[in-house]
Structure formats: C-alpha cells, structure tokens
Design a protein around this motif. Structure first.
Motif, mmCIF file in Angstrom:
data_model
loop_
_atom_site.group_PDB
_atom_site.id
_atom_site.type_symbol
_atom_site.label_atom_id
_atom_site.label_comp_id
_atom_site.label_asym_id
_atom_site.label_seq_id
_atom_site.Cartn_x
_atom_site.Cartn_y
_atom_site.Cartn_z
ATOM 1 N N UNK A 109 24.327 -51.306 0.818
ATOM 2 C CA UNK A 109 25.726 -51.083 0.532
ATOM 3 C C UNK A 109 25.896 -49.943 -0.465
ATOM 4 N N UNK A 110 27.007 -49.193 -0.383
ATOM 5 C CA UNK A 110 27.228 -48.103 -1.337
ATOM 6 C C UNK A 110 27.148 -48.604 -2.773
ATOM 7 N N UNK A 111 26.393 -47.907 -3.580
ATOM 8 C CA UNK A 111 26.260 -48.269 -4.982
ATOM 9 C C UNK A 111 25.224 -49.328 -5.257
ATOM 10 N N UNK A 112 24.665 -49.928 -4.217
ATOM 11 C CA UNK A 112 23.655 -50.963 -4.427
ATOM 12 C C UNK A 112 22.295 -50.332 -4.597
ATOM 13 N N UNK A 113 21.361 -51.021 -5.283
ATOM 14 C CA UNK A 113 20.011 -50.468 -5.439
ATOM 15 C C UNK A 113 19.354 -50.268 -4.076
ATOM 16 N N UNK A 114 18.535 -49.244 -3.959
ATOM 17 C CA UNK A 114 17.833 -48.973 -2.716
ATOM 18 C C UNK A 114 16.706 -49.977 -2.524
ATOM 19 N N UNK A 115 16.638 -50.585 -1.370
ATOM 20 C CA UNK A 115 15.533 -51.491 -1.098
ATOM 21 C C UNK A 115 14.266 -50.686 -0.863
ATOM 22 N N UNK A 116 13.124 -51.276 -1.147
ATOM 23 C CA UNK A 116 11.862 -50.586 -0.906
ATOM 24 C C UNK A 116 11.641 -50.352 0.584
ATOM 25 N N UNK A 117 12.134 -51.274 1.406
ATOM 26 C CA UNK A 117 12.020 -51.103 2.851
ATOM 27 C C UNK A 117 12.801 -49.877 3.317
ATOM 28 N N UNK A 118 14.046 -49.733 2.878
ATOM 29 C CA UNK A 118 14.845 -48.570 3.268
ATOM 30 C C UNK A 118 14.219 -47.276 2.757
ATOM 31 N N UNK A 119 13.653 -47.335 1.568
ATOM 32 C CA UNK A 119 12.970 -46.168 1.002
ATOM 33 C C UNK A 119 11.805 -45.755 1.905
ATOM 34 N N UNK A 120 10.983 -46.721 2.313
ATOM 35 C CA UNK A 120 9.843 -46.418 3.188
ATOM 36 C C UNK A 120 10.318 -45.923 4.547
ATOM 37 N N UNK A 121 11.336 -46.561 5.095
ATOM 38 C CA UNK A 121 11.833 -46.182 6.419
ATOM 39 C C UNK A 121 12.401 -44.769 6.419
ATOM 40 N N UNK A 122 13.157 -44.432 5.385
ATOM 41 C CA UNK A 122 13.743 -43.085 5.317
ATOM 42 C C UNK A 122 12.655 -42.022 5.262
ATOM 43 N N UNK A 123 11.642 -42.233 4.434
ATOM 44 C CA UNK A 123 10.552 -41.260 4.330
ATOM 45 C C UNK A 123 9.760 -41.194 5.622
ATOM 46 N N UNK A 124 9.577 -42.334 6.279
ATOM 47 C CA UNK A 124 8.857 -42.364 7.553
ATOM 48 C C UNK A 124 9.597 -41.563 8.617
ATOM 49 N N UNK A 125 10.908 -41.648 8.636
ATOM 50 C CA UNK A 125 11.697 -40.944 9.642
ATOM 51 C C UNK A 125 11.641 -39.427 9.449
ATOM 52 N N UNK A 126 11.330 -38.977 8.244
ATOM 53 C CA UNK A 126 11.191 -37.537 7.996
ATOM 54 C C UNK A 126 9.937 -36.967 8.634
ATOM 55 N N UNK A 127 8.889 -37.763 8.736
ATOM 56 C CA UNK A 127 7.620 -37.330 9.343
ATOM 57 C C UNK A 127 6.979 -38.545 9.997
ATOM 58 N N UNK A 128 7.428 -38.927 11.185
ATOM 59 C CA UNK A 128 7.040 -40.214 11.786
ATOM 60 C C UNK A 128 5.556 -40.395 12.039
ATOM 61 N N UNK A 129 4.822 -39.316 12.228
ATOM 62 C CA UNK A 129 3.406 -39.466 12.561
ATOM 63 C C UNK A 129 2.458 -39.212 11.412
ATOM 64 N N UNK A 130 2.984 -39.066 10.202
ATOM 65 C CA UNK A 130 2.155 -38.679 9.063
ATOM 66 C C UNK A 130 2.295 -39.677 7.910
ATOM 67 N N UNK A 131 1.314 -39.680 6.992
ATOM 68 C CA UNK A 131 1.463 -40.501 5.784
ATOM 69 C C UNK A 131 2.664 -40.056 4.964
ATOM 70 N N UNK A 132 3.251 -40.982 4.250
ATOM 71 C CA UNK A 132 4.367 -40.633 3.381
ATOM 72 C C UNK A 132 3.896 -39.702 2.271
ATOM 73 N N UNK A 133 4.726 -38.760 1.914
ATOM 74 C CA UNK A 133 4.395 -37.852 0.823
ATOM 75 C C UNK A 133 4.155 -38.652 -0.455
ATOM 76 N N UNK A 134 2.994 -38.432 -1.068
ATOM 77 C CA UNK A 134 2.610 -39.129 -2.307
ATOM 78 C C UNK A 134 2.658 -40.651 -2.138
ATOM 79 N N UNK A 135 2.395 -41.112 -0.922
ATOM 80 C CA UNK A 135 2.410 -42.550 -0.633
ATOM 81 C C UNK A 135 3.765 -43.177 -0.937
ATOM 82 N N UNK A 136 4.821 -42.355 -0.885
ATOM 83 C CA UNK A 136 6.162 -42.870 -1.124
ATOM 84 C C UNK A 136 6.542 -42.994 -2.581
#
Length: 372
Positions: A9-36
């Motif tokens: 929700x707007x203004x709510x803390x970012x969940x760790x799952x959403x954080x991982x998913x967003x970074x994954x969508x930037x480069x779906x076939x690669x490790x997350x930058x700095x392991x997220x």
C-alpha cells in the motif's frame, strides 16, 4: 516464475518479497545486484548490537519456537501478529530443529498459511526468516514460486530456501532455477544441496555451470566434480567448450581450497582432469579467463610438489610444458596484454603475483622489458 504479485500500500514499508521481486524483474536470468542488499529493513538492523547467538548452540532457535508455540496455541491468533515478534531475539538462518518442531506440532495448514503470510508480507528479515523456516518444514509444491523469489536474497535466505527444495518433490528443478540466479554464499548453499541430492537431472548443469568463479566456490568444487562424475564425461570435451571452461574453474579452485573443500591432492581423478583440460583448452580461442586459469594452474604445477596435483614428477612436467606452450602463443600473449592494458584484475594479479620462475611472454620482468 509464474507467480505475479502486487505491491504494498502507498506509504507502507516495502516487504522483502516485493523488494526481491522488483530486482528480479530488472534482470530475470541473473543474480540480484549485490544479492539485493541493502534490504528495505536495513536501517533497523544496521547498527543493532544484538541479539547475540546463544552460547549453548543447542538452545539456538528455542526463543523463536516458544513464540510460535504460544501463537499456535491461540486459535484466534492471526499471522500478522508475528510481523514484529522476532526482531529482538536471535533467529538462525539455517534449518533449526526447534523451529521445525514447533511447525510440525501445530496444525499444518495453519502453519503453512502463517509461513506464507510472513514470507509474502513481512517487512522485517527476522520474521521473514521464521516464515521461510515454517515453509521449509511443512510447505508444499505450491510454495515453490514464493520460496524461489525470497531465496534470491540468498545471503540471508539461501540456506532455508535450499533446505526447503532439497526435501520436496520437484526440488531439483527449483534448485537449478535458483542456482542460476544466486552467487556468493547463496550459491554455496544451493549447489551443496544439489550435490547432496545427487540427481541425474542436475548433472548436466553441475558439469558445466556450477562454478561461477567466486572464491567461495572452493567449498563445493570437489563435491561437484565427484557427484557429476566429471571423469566419466571427459570424452565429450571435443565438442563442449563450456565444459572445458568449467573444468578449468574447477581445477583452479581445487588447486587452492585447502581447509574449504576437496583439493587436487585428494581428488582421485586430478591427473586425468588436468591432462584432458590441457589437451583441449589450447584448441579454443584465448580469453582473459582462459589465460588466467592456465597461468594459475601452471604456477601450481611449477611451485607445488607433484602429489599436490595427483601426479608423478614426469606427469607434472609434461602438463606444465603443455600449458606453457599455449601461454606462449602470440594470440594468447596479445590477449593477456590487452587485458592488462584494460586493467583486468586477473591480468593485473598475474603481472604482480606470478611465481618468479614462471616466465610469461605477456608479462616480462623489468629487466627483460628494458632489453627489448
């Protein structure tokens, strides 16, 4: 990945799952930058002095299990009540018998729903870790996408994600997906799980892609060579340059992983691997990685006793001469010099740290340089 999810929700803390998913969508076939890292909850953890690991290792996880027992004892308790319940106690990131027992003693469907909520909606790494531990204990195949996504933050969640897949049907495929997208310690956890499973479906990947060149690969390089039955696949090297490069990484790692994993001195097929690699690598085009690998192996064969490579003195000399002949070729020399000019770390290291008796055309010493 088939699961799609919304954002907080707007203004709510970012969940760790959403954080991982967003970074994954930037480069779906690669490790997350700095392991997220940094994680969204970094501020609340960065300067925290505790909680400390209990001195009695057998008591690790008991505090978390006590909280879980009390929670599941109340039939009206909701998963969200655990969102901040674990921040002030030590939470193990590896499989834990006490947390697993708390999960197995309660109603399994309720435990699964609690674990799923904590992994999907948790904003604190401690609660997410407990949620993942619950899914590792009683999760189903339906949880694979959820576990894969949070497992991308592999330095923290890799051990439990690997454990969850190791003990579930379909785990090999899930581990292979994750293995392609993690590095560092996360790769250690996932590849070691694949080696323990010793499934034929994983061997092609283990033969060609398990080692990404990170120093930590030394913990599992010998396991990979053993479980993948690498010595039985050497006949395929004529048509498999990817395997030639991977064998080079394995040999490099096993030449210098004492105290971490199986070394060349104790691997029974070291000589056969070295001879096969030496025969085939010279037929490939030079690259910085191939030059570096050959040079490091040549240095090992020059400075260490023959038994350190599983060889006799005669075999060691023949291997060294074969590798040196490749390194002395004009095209390989030019590649190494170009890498040095471009400030490639591997070429810089060779120029500064090669053994005095290892004379390479690409990196002549100052005296030779002056004479030229």
């Amino acid at each position: 990945m088939s699961e799609t999810t919304g954002i907080g929700l707007p203004g709510s803390p970012t969940t760790l799952f959403d954080h991982a998913l967003r970074l994954h969508q930037l480069a779906p076939g690669e490790p997350l930058h700095r392991d997220g890292e940094p994680y969204p909850d970094d501020e609340s953890h960065r300067h925290r002095k505790g909680p400390r690991t209990p001195e009695d290792r057998h008591s690790v996880g008991k505090d978390a299990a006590f909280i879980l027992d009390a929670h599941f004892a109340r039939s009206s308790a909701l998963p969200g009540e655990l969102a901040d319940a674990f921040h002030d106690i030590h939470i193990p990131i590896h499989p834990n018998e006490h947390i697993a027992a708390a999960a197995e003693q309660a109603d399994r469907e309720r435990v699964r729903q609690t674990g799923r909520w904590l992994v999907r909606h948790g904003t604190d790494r401690c609660s997410v870790t407990v949620g993942l531990a619950l899914l590792a204990a009683v999760g189903t195949a339906d949880d694979i996408p959820l576990i894969q996504t949070i497992g991308l933050l592999s330095n923290r969640f890799g051990p439990l994600a690997a454990h969850a897949f190791e003990s579930r049907p379909g785990g090999v495929e899930a581990l292979l997906w994750l293995a392609e997208r993690v590095t560092g310690w996360g790769r250690v956890y996932v590849v070691e799980a694949l080696c323990r499973l010793d499934d034929p479906a994983a061997r092609p990947w283990l033969l060609r892609r398990a080692c990404d060149g990170d120093f930590l690969n030394g913990y599992f390089a010998g396991q990979v060579a053993t479980v993948a039955r690498l010595h039985e696949a050497l006949a395929d090297l004529d048509t498999d340059s990817e395997m030639v490069d991977h064998i080079g990484r394995l040999l490099h790692l096993m030449s210098d992983c004492g105290g971490m994993g199986l070394t060349l001195a104790h691997y029974p097929h070291s000589r056969a691997l070295l001879e096969a690699h030496a025969r085939h690598v010279g037929s490939l085009s030079p690259t910085n990685e191939r030059y570096f690998t050959i040079a490091v192996l040549t240095q090992h064969l020059t400075t260490e006793p023959p038994e350190a490579a599983g060889c006799t003195a005669t075999q060691q000399e023949a291997l060294r001469d074969t590798y040196l002949e490749v390194l002395d070729r004009e095209e390989w020399t030019e590649t190494a010099r170009a890498g040095f000019t471009a400030d490639d770390n591997r070429m810089r290291w060779l120029a500064d740290h090669r053994a005095p008796q290892l004379r390479l055309r690409a990196f002549p010493d100052r005296e030779s340089d002056t004479e030229e």
